[in-house]
Motif scaffolding. Structure first.
Motif, PDB file in Angstrom:
ATOM      1  N   GLY A   1     -46.532  23.131 -14.353  1.00 55.98           N
ATOM      2  CA  GLY A   1     -45.866  21.833 -14.397  1.00 55.98           C
ATOM      3  C   GLY A   1     -45.692  21.163 -13.059  1.00 55.98           C
ATOM      4  O   GLY A   1     -45.040  20.119 -12.964  1.00 55.98           O
ATOM      5  N   SER A   2     -46.288  21.720 -12.008  1.00 54.99           N
ATOM      6  CA  SER A   2     -46.083  21.155 -10.677  1.00 54.99           C
ATOM      7  C   SER A   2     -46.783  19.806 -10.500  1.00 54.99           C
ATOM      8  O   SER A   2     -46.269  18.928  -9.815  1.00 54.99           O
ATOM      9  CB  SER A   2     -46.571  22.141  -9.604  1.00 54.99           C
ATOM     10  OG  SER A   2     -47.925  22.470  -9.805  1.00 54.99           O
ATOM     11  N   ASP A   3     -47.963  19.644 -11.129  1.00 48.45           N
ATOM     12  CA  ASP A   3     -48.696  18.381 -10.984  1.00 48.45           C
ATOM     13  C   ASP A   3     -49.694  18.243 -12.133  1.00 48.45           C
ATOM     14  O   ASP A   3     -50.900  18.167 -11.928  1.00 48.45           O
ATOM     15  CB  ASP A   3     -49.431  18.347  -9.635  1.00 48.45           C
ATOM     16  CG  ASP A   3     -49.987  16.961  -9.303  1.00 48.45           C
ATOM     17  OD1 ASP A   3     -49.761  16.019 -10.089  1.00 48.45           O
ATOM     18  OD2 ASP A   3     -50.656  16.829  -8.264  1.00 48.45           O
ATOM     19  N   THR A   4     -49.169  18.199 -13.344  1.00 44.37           N
ATOM     20  CA  THR A   4     -50.019  18.203 -14.535  1.00 44.37           C
ATOM     21  C   THR A   4     -50.956  16.997 -14.565  1.00 44.37           C
ATOM     22  O   THR A   4     -52.102  17.094 -15.021  1.00 44.37           O
ATOM     23  CB  THR A   4     -49.143  18.219 -15.803  1.00 44.37           C
ATOM     24  OG1 THR A   4     -48.182  19.278 -15.692  1.00 44.37           O
ATOM     25  CG2 THR A   4     -49.983  18.437 -17.046  1.00 44.37           C
ATOM     26  N   LYS A   5     -50.488  15.872 -14.063  1.00 40.40           N
ATOM     27  CA  LYS A   5     -51.298  14.645 -14.092  1.00 40.40           C
ATOM     28  C   LYS A   5     -52.581  14.813 -13.300  1.00 40.40           C
ATOM     29  O   LYS A   5     -53.628  14.249 -13.658  1.00 40.40           O
ATOM     30  CB  LYS A   5     -50.480  13.474 -13.542  1.00 40.40           C
ATOM     31  CG  LYS A   5     -51.150  12.121 -13.695  1.00 40.40           C
ATOM     32  CD  LYS A   5     -50.217  11.000 -13.290  1.00 40.40           C
ATOM     33  CE  LYS A   5     -50.865   9.635 -13.526  1.00 40.40           C
ATOM     34  NZ  LYS A   5     -49.944   8.520 -13.183  1.00 40.40           N
ATOM     35  N   THR A   6     -52.543  15.563 -12.214  1.00 41.32           N
ATOM     36  CA  THR A   6     -53.740  15.829 -11.410  1.00 41.32           C
ATOM     37  C   THR A   6     -54.540  17.003 -11.964  1.00 41.32           C
ATOM     38  O   THR A   6     -55.778  17.018 -11.905  1.00 41.32           O
ATOM     39  CB  THR A   6     -53.333  16.134  -9.953  1.00 41.32           C
ATOM     40  OG1 THR A   6     -52.647  15.000  -9.420  1.00 41.32           O
ATOM     41  CG2 THR A   6     -54.542  16.448  -9.091  1.00 41.32           C
ATOM     42  N   GLU A   7     -53.839  17.973 -12.532  1.00 40.33           N
ATOM     43  CA  GLU A   7     -54.494  19.217 -12.946  1.00 40.33           C
ATOM     44  C   GLU A   7     -55.397  19.041 -14.157  1.00 40.33           C
ATOM     45  O   GLU A   7     -56.482  19.628 -14.219  1.00 40.33           O
ATOM     46  CB  GLU A   7     -53.427  20.284 -13.215  1.00 40.33           C
ATOM     47  CG  GLU A   7     -52.713  20.720 -11.953  1.00 40.33           C
ATOM     48  CD  GLU A   7     -51.464  21.529 -12.202  1.00 40.33           C
ATOM     49  OE1 GLU A   7     -50.826  21.945 -11.217  1.00 40.33           O
ATOM     50  OE2 GLU A   7     -51.099  21.731 -13.386  1.00 40.33           O
ATOM     51  N   VAL A   8     -54.977  18.239 -15.134  1.00 38.35           N
ATOM     52  CA  VAL A   8     -55.799  18.089 -16.339  1.00 38.35           C
ATOM     53  C   VAL A   8     -57.156  17.455 -16.028  1.00 38.35           C
ATOM     54  O   VAL A   8     -58.190  17.959 -16.487  1.00 38.35           O
ATOM     55  CB  VAL A   8     -55.031  17.309 -17.430  1.00 38.35           C
ATOM     56  CG1 VAL A   8     -55.978  16.901 -18.565  1.00 38.35           C
ATOM     57  CG2 VAL A   8     -53.893  18.166 -17.976  1.00 38.35           C
ATOM     58  N   PRO A   9     -57.243  16.375 -15.233  1.00 38.26           N
ATOM     59  CA  PRO A   9     -58.573  15.877 -14.851  1.00 38.26           C
ATOM     60  C   PRO A   9     -59.397  16.914 -14.087  1.00 38.26           C
ATOM     61  O   PRO A   9     -60.624  16.965 -14.235  1.00 38.26           O
ATOM     62  CB  PRO A   9     -58.254  14.664 -13.970  1.00 38.26           C
ATOM     63  CG  PRO A   9     -56.914  14.204 -14.421  1.00 38.26           C
ATOM     64  CD  PRO A   9     -56.172  15.460 -14.772  1.00 38.26           C
ATOM     65  N   LEU A  10     -58.734  17.743 -13.279  1.00 34.98           N
ATOM     66  CA  LEU A  10     -59.453  18.801 -12.567  1.00 34.98           C
ATOM     67  C   LEU A  10     -60.039  19.809 -13.553  1.00 34.98           C
ATOM     68  O   LEU A  10     -61.189  20.249 -13.395  1.00 34.98           O
ATOM     69  CB  LEU A  10     -58.504  19.501 -11.592  1.00 34.98           C
ATOM     70  CG  LEU A  10     -59.091  20.654 -10.768  1.00 34.98           C
ATOM     71  CD1 LEU A  10     -60.246  20.172  -9.900  1.00 34.98           C
ATOM     72  CD2 LEU A  10     -57.992  21.286  -9.901  1.00 34.98           C
ATOM     73  N   ILE A  11     -59.264  20.159 -14.578  1.00 35.55           N
ATOM     74  CA  ILE A  11     -59.768  21.048 -15.626  1.00 35.55           C
ATOM     75  C   ILE A  11     -60.982  20.418 -16.310  1.00 35.55           C
ATOM     76  O   ILE A  11     -62.016  21.063 -16.513  1.00 35.55           O
ATOM     77  CB  ILE A  11     -58.656  21.327 -16.666  1.00 35.55           C
ATOM     78  CG1 ILE A  11     -57.511  22.112 -16.028  1.00 35.55           C
ATOM     79  CG2 ILE A  11     -59.213  22.064 -17.872  1.00 35.55           C
ATOM     80  CD1 ILE A  11     -56.256  22.162 -16.888  1.00 35.55           C
ATOM     81  N   MET A  12     -60.861  19.147 -16.659  1.00 32.71           N
ATOM     82  CA  MET A  12     -61.960  18.453 -17.346  1.00 32.71           C
ATOM     83  C   MET A  12     -63.214  18.415 -16.484  1.00 32.71           C
ATOM     84  O   MET A  12     -64.321  18.738 -16.953  1.00 32.71           O
ATOM     85  CB  MET A  12     -61.519  17.025 -17.689  1.00 32.71           C
ATOM     86  CG  MET A  12     -60.376  16.927 -18.670  1.00 32.71           C
ATOM     87  SD  MET A  12     -60.805  17.468 -20.337  1.00 32.71           S
ATOM     88  CE  MET A  12     -62.041  16.240 -20.765  1.00 32.71           C
ATOM     89  N   ASN A  13     -63.077  18.022 -15.235  1.00 35.14           N
ATOM     90  CA  ASN A  13     -64.234  17.899 -14.353  1.00 35.14           C
ATOM     91  C   ASN A  13     -64.873  19.250 -14.063  1.00 35.14           C
ATOM     92  O   ASN A  13     -66.103  19.360 -13.937  1.00 35.14           O
ATOM     93  CB  ASN A  13     -63.838  17.209 -13.052  1.00 35.14           C
ATOM     94  CG  ASN A  13     -63.486  15.752 -13.255  1.00 35.14           C
ATOM     95  OD1 ASN A  13     -63.990  15.112 -14.178  1.00 35.14           O
ATOM     96  ND2 ASN A  13     -62.617  15.217 -12.409  1.00 35.14           N
ATOM     97  N   SER A  14     -64.049  20.294 -13.953  1.00 34.84           N
ATOM     98  CA  SER A  14     -64.593  21.627 -13.701  1.00 34.84           C
ATOM     99  C   SER A  14     -65.432  22.094 -14.876  1.00 34.84           C
ATOM    100  O   SER A  14     -66.503  22.679 -14.697  1.00 34.84           O
ATOM    101  CB  SER A  14     -63.452  22.618 -13.438  1.00 34.84           C
ATOM    102  OG  SER A  14     -62.715  22.252 -12.298  1.00 34.84           O
ATOM    103  N   LEU A  15     -64.964  21.820 -16.086  1.00 36.28           N
ATOM    104  CA  LEU A  15     -65.741  22.214 -17.261  1.00 36.28           C
ATOM    105  C   LEU A  15     -67.014  21.386 -17.380  1.00 36.28           C
ATOM    106  O   LEU A  15     -68.084  21.910 -17.697  1.00 36.28           O
ATOM    107  CB  LEU A  15     -64.898  22.064 -18.525  1.00 36.28           C
ATOM    108  CG  LEU A  15     -65.582  22.620 -19.777  1.00 36.28           C
ATOM    109  CD1 LEU A  15     -65.521  24.135 -19.784  1.00 36.28           C
ATOM    110  CD2 LEU A  15     -64.957  22.071 -21.046  1.00 36.28           C
ATOM    111  N   LYS A  16     -66.898  20.097 -17.110  1.00 33.76           N
ATOM    112  CA  LYS A  16     -68.078  19.232 -17.215  1.00 33.76           C
ATOM    113  C   LYS A  16     -69.184  19.638 -16.259  1.00 33.76           C
ATOM    114  O   LYS A  16     -70.357  19.379 -16.511  1.00 33.76           O
ATOM    115  CB  LYS A  16     -67.675  17.769 -16.957  1.00 33.76           C
ATOM    116  CG  LYS A  16     -66.895  17.125 -18.086  1.00 33.76           C
ATOM    117  CD  LYS A  16     -66.545  15.685 -17.729  1.00 33.76           C
ATOM    118  CE  LYS A  16     -65.741  15.019 -18.806  1.00 33.76           C
ATOM    119  NZ  LYS A  16     -65.403  13.609 -18.474  1.00 33.76           N
ATOM    120  N   SER A  17     -68.818  20.269 -15.150  1.00 29.60           N
ATOM    121  CA  SER A  17     -69.834  20.704 -14.193  1.00 29.60           C
ATOM    122  C   SER A  17     -70.767  21.743 -14.798  1.00 29.60           C
ATOM    123  O   SER A  17     -71.877  21.954 -14.305  1.00 29.60           O
ATOM    124  CB  SER A  17     -69.168  21.286 -12.937  1.00 29.60           C
ATOM    125  OG  SER A  17     -68.529  22.514 -13.221  1.00 29.60           O
TER     126      SER A  17
END
Length: 310
Positions: A95-111
């Motif tokens: 919960g420290s920075d969910t707004k930034t973390e979810v796009p990071l999760i998405m982009n990492s998977l898309k790679s």
């Protein structure tokens, strides 16, 4: 495009109970997961994900067969998977920075995902409970909201969070599931614990304790674990904290003192000792300002290899 359950758009904001009432199969799947026995997962073929870390790989990986994480009390473990090629991302969110973390999760998977092929994105959320400070509820809502804001259609498959992951004992609340794993080859998700959490467990924990952001620790193309280089300021009042008894450490450095596992305080204490020893990590931990690289050996265990450029 939004978050879906059973082909229908999730209407937010809603409470966990409202979502489950509208989609009964979610509660059935949560019940099945809660009813499993906990499997001990050894280090062979395992990539363990610590708090504020993510790792992504696919069934093509010759080194990693299991992604796993545990010790989640108010934290949530998130698995995002593409059903077409099996690319899978696991992360441990606090919960420290969910707004930034979810796009990071998405982009990492898309790679690792080719979205022109058949398949869809499926997300699994596990963790949290009815904690007194309602940190779990807040994190659940943040994750749902942020996944709903992404461009891609995302299908919520597992929803074992907050009150669906809660048990009560002597008027105190505890999480039922604190750790899960996913078999990359079969896509099976199961309750798990991990006696071995390396490599470099204390170093990775020190980065998280000093406020480091979510990072990707694994390169699926080279099948290498990348650690660092990390930088942090000296942990404030580290000597004071090391002088405190176990009860003080538990009550002051945990978001949910009653729910922590027995190894929480020893782990915190060893991490604090590590931070005292290395107040400025720099070249003492990362010679030449290079990452520490690990690769699975023939026995399926992590083995340190030379740093890039060395």
């Amino acid at each position: 495009m939004p978050l879906f359950i059973e082909g229908r758009r999730v209407q937010l904001p809603q409470s966990v109970r409202e979502i489950v009432r509208a989609h009964p199969p979610l509660e059935e799947r949560a019940k099945l997961l809660r009813g499993q026995s906990v499997q001990l997962v050894g280090p062979k073929g395992l990539l363990y994900v610590q708090q504020r870390e993510l790792a992504v790989t696919s069934p093509k990986d010759g080194s990693i067969s299991i992604l796993g994480s545990d010790d989640a009390t108010t934290c949530h473990i998130v698995i995002l998977r593409h059903t077409g090629n099996g690319a899978t991302c696991m992360t441990h969110c606090d919960g420290s920075d969910t707004k930034t973390e979810v796009p990071l999760i998405m982009n990492s998977l898309k790679s690792l995902s080719n979205h022109t092929q058949n398949g869809r994105l499926e997300v699994h959320l596990v963790g949290g409970f009815n904690d007194d400070r309602q940190l779990s509820q807040k994190l659940t809502n943040q994750l749902l909201h942020e996944f709903d804001r992404q461009e891609d259609d995302i299908h919520l498959m597992t929803f074992c969070v907050t009150e669906l992951n809660d048990r009560e004992e002597n008027e105190n609340h505890f999480p039922i599931i604190c750790g899960i794993a996913i078999n990359i080859k079969t896509a099976e998700i199961f309750r798990a614990s991990f006696p071995e959490r390396g490599p470099e467990e204390e170093l990775r924990s020190a980065r998280s304790l000093t406020g480091g952001p979510m990072i990707n620790i694994y390169d699926a193309k080279t099948e290498q674990l990348h650690i660092g280089p990390y930088f942090w300021m000296p942990f404030p009042h580290v000597d004071f904290w090391l002088q405190q008894d176990d009860k003080q450490l538990l009550e002051n450095l945990s978001t949910s003192p009653l729910a922590e596992p027995p190894h929480f305080v020893p782990h915190i204490r060893s991490t604090l000792m590590f931070l005292k020893k290395y107040p400025f990590p720099g070249n003492s931990l990362f010679p030449g300002n290079r990452a520490l690289l690990y690769k699975k050996n023939e026995g399926g265990l992590w083995e340190k290899i030379s740093s890039p450029g060395s």
